[in-house]
Design a protein around this motif. Structure first.
Motif, PDB file in Angstrom:
ATOM      1  N   LEU A 167       7.876  -0.059   4.272  1.00 45.71           N
ATOM      2  CA  LEU A 167       6.942  -0.818   3.424  1.00 45.71           C
ATOM      3  C   LEU A 167       6.316   0.060   2.335  1.00 45.71           C
ATOM      4  N   VAL A 168       6.301  -0.444   1.087  1.00 45.82           N
ATOM      5  CA  VAL A 168       5.702   0.288  -0.036  1.00 45.82           C
ATOM      6  C   VAL A 168       4.358  -0.333  -0.413  1.00 45.82           C
ATOM      7  N   TYR A 169       4.349  -1.625  -0.824  1.00 45.99           N
ATOM      8  CA  TYR A 169       3.113  -2.258  -1.295  1.00 45.99           C
ATOM      9  C   TYR A 169       2.312  -2.826  -0.128  1.00 45.99           C
ATOM     10  N   ALA A 170       0.970  -2.803  -0.241  1.00 52.37           N
ATOM     11  CA  ALA A 170       0.054  -3.337   0.778  1.00 52.37           C
ATOM     12  C   ALA A 170       0.352  -2.753   2.150  1.00 52.37           C
ATOM     13  N   ASN A 171       0.707  -1.497   2.133  1.00 58.42           N
ATOM     14  CA  ASN A 171       1.017  -0.823   3.405  1.00 58.42           C
ATOM     15  C   ASN A 171      -0.296  -0.394   4.056  1.00 58.42           C
TER      16      ASN A 171
END
Ligand SMILES: C[S@@+](CC[C@H](N)C(=O)[O-])C[C@H]1O[C@@H](n2cnc3c(N)ncnc32)[C@H](O)[C@@H]1O
Length: 256
Positions: free
Chosen positions: A169-173
């Motif tokens: 996971l990259v965003y909102a991790n």
């Protein structure tokens, strides 16, 4: 040592007030007694007759409390000599048999070398004084413990569980570790280690979801004490526990 049945969990340390004097690290009665409820009283059954490791054992407050709750044996790990001495004096003063505990002076990353085995590990007030979080959980897992109590500051970020099944996971991790420095000459903080420069070492404050993620990686499920419900029952405790009250400290139970 007093009979186990005589424990009054909410006021445990009032009966053993040396622990209000042998540390400069938040030794406040309300705070220590409330933490006792979450750390020891809540887990009394799981501690009874068990082998315990107390990481960052400090002045022996939790080593003593675990033994009082019926743990068979506790190994305390603490790098600071004066705190080891304070622990030894208090445990002797309160009549604990020396064959029920061992206090090892050293860095947990040296002492937890694969040779120590336990049923329960206490990691209290330490998980935000290291940058080696995953490595510590790995070493704890190798002790064989089925219960790990982690009482720690946590990064107060949104713990929104978006994409938790995506290990890339990259965003909102939400699996975040905040970077901080600890002054190593302060007894509350990390001890000097290989990363120390100019009197400070690097540490990290993980989010709850980062701990949950790492715990799951090593095969543990995570539960937590409800500090919110605690403060509803005992609002005065919040005065000495602003970190728990505001949600940036938690008491977590890892089981497998
Ligand atoms: C905030 S105090 C926590 C004391 C106690 N465990 C509690 O929760 O009430 C942090 C403790 O971690 C100890 N400590 C620091 N670095 C350590 C290390 N590398 N290994 C083991 N203990 C360490 C400190 O000396 C200090 O006693």
């Amino acid at each position: 040592m007093a009979d186990r049945l005589s424990i009054r969990p909410m006021n445990f340390f009032d009966q053993y007030p040396r622990f209000y004097q042998t540390s400069r690290t938040s030794p406040w009665p309300r705070r220590l007694n409330a933490r006792h409820t979450a750390i020891i009283a809540r887990n009394a059954e799981a501690l009874r007759g068990r082998r315990v490791i107390d990481i960052a054992s400090h002045d022996g407050r939790w080593t003593f409390a675990a033994l009082h709750a019926g743990a068979a044996h506790v190994v305390g790990i603490e790098p600071r000599a004066e705190l080891i001495a304070n622990a030894r004096e208090s445990l002797t003063h309160y009549g604990v048999s020396p064959d029920r505990y061992e206090l090892r002076q050293g860095d947990v990353f040296d002492v937890l070398d694969g040779s120590l085995h336990a049923d329960v590990v206490l990691c209290l007030g330490f998980y935000y004084h290291t940058i080696r979080h995953a490595e510590l959980l790995d070493r704890i897992e190798r002790t064989g413990a089925h219960l790990v109590v982690i009482d720690t500051e946590v990064a107060p970020i949104s713990d929104a569980a978006a994409g938790l099944d995506d290990p890339r996971l990259v965003y909102a991790n939400p699996h975040v570790i905040q970077l901080l420095q600890d002054p190593v000459d302060d007894q509350r903080m990390a001890c000097a280690d290989a990363l120390t420069r100019n009197g400070r070492t690097l540490v990290g404050r993980p989010s709850r979801e980062a701990i949950r993620f790492m715990a799951a990686h090593f095969g543990f499920e995570l539960d937590s004490y409800s500090w919110q419900a605690h403060f509803e029952r005992r609002p005065a405790d919040a005065e000495d526990m602003i970190d728990y009250f505001e949600g940036w400290r938690d008491t977590l139970y890892l089981t497998r």
